[in-house]
Motif scaffolding. Structure first.
Motif, PDB file in Angstrom:
ATOM      1  N   LEU A 106       0.838  -1.205   0.000  1.00 20.79           N
ATOM      2  CA  LEU A 106       0.000   0.000   0.000  1.00 20.79           C
ATOM      3  C   LEU A 106       0.864   1.243   0.000  1.00 20.79           C
ATOM      4  CD1 LEU A 106      -2.672  -0.980   2.696  1.00 20.79           C
ATOM      5  CD2 LEU A 106      -3.088  -0.752   0.248  1.00 20.79           C
ATOM      6  N   ARG A 107       0.344   2.303  -0.588  1.00 17.92           N
ATOM      7  CA  ARG A 107       1.020   3.602  -0.520  1.00 17.92           C
ATOM      8  C   ARG A 107       0.805   4.216   0.868  1.00 17.92           C
ATOM      9  NH1 ARG A 107       0.286   7.262  -6.001  1.00 17.92           N
ATOM     10  NH2 ARG A 107       1.451   5.904  -7.422  1.00 17.92           N
ATOM     11  N   VAL A 108       1.873   4.777   1.409  1.00 18.43           N
ATOM     12  CA  VAL A 108       1.793   5.505   2.674  1.00 18.43           C
ATOM     13  C   VAL A 108       2.167   6.951   2.374  1.00 18.43           C
ATOM     14  CG1 VAL A 108       2.649   5.739   5.030  1.00 18.43           C
ATOM     15  CG2 VAL A 108       2.418   3.463   4.006  1.00 18.43           C
ATOM     16  N   ASP A 124      -6.828  -5.319   4.058  1.00 18.18           N
ATOM     17  CA  ASP A 124      -7.363  -5.688   2.747  1.00 18.18           C
ATOM     18  C   ASP A 124      -8.422  -4.700   2.264  1.00 18.18           C
ATOM     19  OD1 ASP A 124      -5.723  -7.857   2.738  1.00 18.18           O
ATOM     20  OD2 ASP A 124      -7.286  -9.353   3.102  1.00 18.18           O
ATOM     21  N   ARG A 125      -9.080  -4.016   3.197  1.00 17.36           N
ATOM     22  CA  ARG A 125     -10.118  -3.038   2.823  1.00 17.36           C
ATOM     23  C   ARG A 125      -9.542  -1.677   2.498  1.00 17.36           C
ATOM     24  NH1 ARG A 125     -13.550  -2.209   7.602  1.00 17.36           N
ATOM     25  NH2 ARG A 125     -14.610  -0.734   6.220  1.00 17.36           N
ATOM     26  N   ALA A 126      -8.293  -1.435   2.901  1.00 17.78           N
ATOM     27  CA  ALA A 126      -7.695  -0.106   2.741  1.00 17.78           C
ATOM     28  C   ALA A 126      -7.269   0.144   1.297  1.00 17.78           C
ATOM     29  CB  ALA A 126      -6.492   0.037   3.667  1.00 17.78           C
ATOM     30  N   ASP A 127      -7.414   1.409   0.866  1.00 19.62           N
ATOM     31  CA  ASP A 127      -6.942   1.810  -0.459  1.00 19.62           C
ATOM     32  C   ASP A 127      -5.557   2.441  -0.386  1.00 19.62           C
ATOM     33  OD1 ASP A 127      -9.293   1.162  -2.135  1.00 19.62           O
ATOM     34  OD2 ASP A 127     -10.291   2.624  -0.855  1.00 19.62           O
ATOM     35  N   PHE A 128      -5.223   3.016   0.755  1.00 22.63           N
ATOM     36  CA  PHE A 128      -3.921   3.625   0.965  1.00 22.63           C
ATOM     37  C   PHE A 128      -3.762   3.915   2.448  1.00 22.63           C
ATOM     38  CE2 PHE A 128      -6.990   6.910   0.042  1.00 22.63           C
ATOM     39  CZ  PHE A 128      -6.753   7.891   0.983  1.00 22.63           C
ATOM     40  N   CYS A 129      -2.623   4.456   2.831  1.00 23.74           N
ATOM     41  CA  CYS A 129      -2.352   4.789   4.237  1.00 23.74           C
ATOM     42  C   CYS A 129      -1.871   6.232   4.339  1.00 23.74           C
ATOM     43  CB  CYS A 129      -1.278   3.873   4.823  1.00 23.74           C
ATOM     44  SG  CYS A 129      -1.704   2.123   4.815  1.00 23.74           S
TER      45      CYS A 129
END
Length: 252
Positions: free
Chosen positions: A127-129, A162-167
Motif C-alpha cells: 500500500l502507498r503511505v 485488505d479493505r484499505a486503499d492507501f495509508c
C-alpha cells in the motif's frame, strides 16, 4: 470499554504494546486496533487476553468491575432474553428458518474472525503511505502525482488492511489516545464520511485526520480532535471541505 480496559491493564503491567504482543500470538497492528477501538477482539482472543491479564471476560467487556475469573457468569441482556422468548413462540418451521439463518451468520462471522488472527508473514499486501501535507496537491492522496510524498510499504494481509486503499502517516498529538504521532492509519477511499467517524479531510489546502461532527440544527460542521487539548476546527465553508477517506484502522 474493551479498549480502555486493555490499555489500563497493559499499563498496570508496565508493558508497551510491542512488549505485550511479543508475549502473545498477535501481531502489533491487530492489537493496536483493539486498544484504539477500531476493532473488537473475537471470543477466542478475549479469552486469551483475559487469561494473560488474570481477569474475567466480564471485566474486559465492562460488564463487571470484579476482576476475579470466578465472576464469569453469563448475563443475558433484555434484548437477548426477548429473542429467546420470541424463538420459543415459533412453530417448527419458524425455528428451522431461524436456525438456518443463525448457522449461516455464524459461518460468516467465524470466517471474518479467523482473518483477524495472525497470518503467515508471506501473506502481505503493498500500500502507498502518504507523508505530505494536503497543500502538496489535492489529488496526491488518490492519484498518480509524481510529486506526491509517499512510499510503498508492505503490510500483513488482514481484514482491515485488505479493505484499505492507501495509508497516511499521522503527525501530531491531536488524535491521542486513539491515534498517536507517527502512527500509520489505513484509509478507505470514500466520497463521504458519516458524522462521528474519523476520516482524512482536506480544507483550505491543509489535511486533517479528525472526527466529523455535524450540528444539523445550527447548520455547523466541525472537525473534532480526540485530544481535548486541541480546539475543534470550525468549517465555515462546508462546500469546500473535501473528504479523502474513512480511517478504518491503525497499521504497524
Amino acid at each position: 470499554m474493551i479498549a480502555e480496559r486493555l490499555r489500563a491493564l497493559r499499563k498496570e503491567h508496565g508493558l508497551s504494546k510491542r512488549a505485550l504482543v511479543s508475549k502473545l500470538p498477535l501481531n502489533y497492528s491487530t492489537y493496536a486496533n483493539y486498544e484504539s477501538g477500531f476493532r473488537e477482539p473475537n471470543s477466542e482472543i478475549l479469552q486469551m487476553l483475559a487469561r494473560h491479564f488474570g481477569v474475567s471476560i466480564d471485566y474486559l467487556l465492562g460488564v463487571s468491575e470484579n476482576r476475579k475469573k470466578a465472576d464469569e457468569i453469563a448475563v443475558l441482556s433484555e434484548s437477548e432474553n426477548d429473542h429467546i422468548r420470541k424463538y420459543r413462540r415459533l412453530d417448527t418451521h419458524g425455528r428451522e428458518v431461524v436456525d438456518i439463518v443463525l448457522a449461516k451468520e455464524m459461518e460468516r462471522v467465524s470466517f471474518l474472525n479467523d482473518r483477524s488472527l495472525p497470518v503467515a508473514e508471506d501473506n502481505r499486501i503493498l500500500l502507498r503511505v502518504y507523508n505530505q501535507r494536503a497543500s502538496a496537491g489535492l489529488g496526491s492522496y488518490l492519484g498518480d502525482d509524481s510529486d506526491a510524498d509517499y512510499e510503498e510499504m508492505s503490510f500483513v494481509s488482514t481484514q482491515v488492511s485488505d479493505r484499505a486503499d492507501f495509508c497516511v502517516r499521522i503527525k501530531g498529538e491531536s488524535m491521542e489516545p486513539k491515534i498517536c504521532d507517527g502512527d500509520i492509519v489505513f484509509v478507505k477511499a470514500v466520497p463521504k464520511v458519516d458524522p462521528d467517524n474519523v476520516g482524512i479531510f482536506v480544507y483550505d489546502g491543509e489535511s486533517y485526520c479528525k472526527r466529523l461532527r455535524i450540528d444539523h440544527r445550527r447548520g455547523t460542521v466541525i472537525l473534532e480532535s480526540l485530544n481535548k487539548a486541541f480546539a475543534p476546527k470550525q468549517i465555515s465553508r462546508p462546500e469546500d471541505l473535501r473528504t479523502v477517506g474513512l480511517v478504518i484502522g491503525i497499521a504497524e
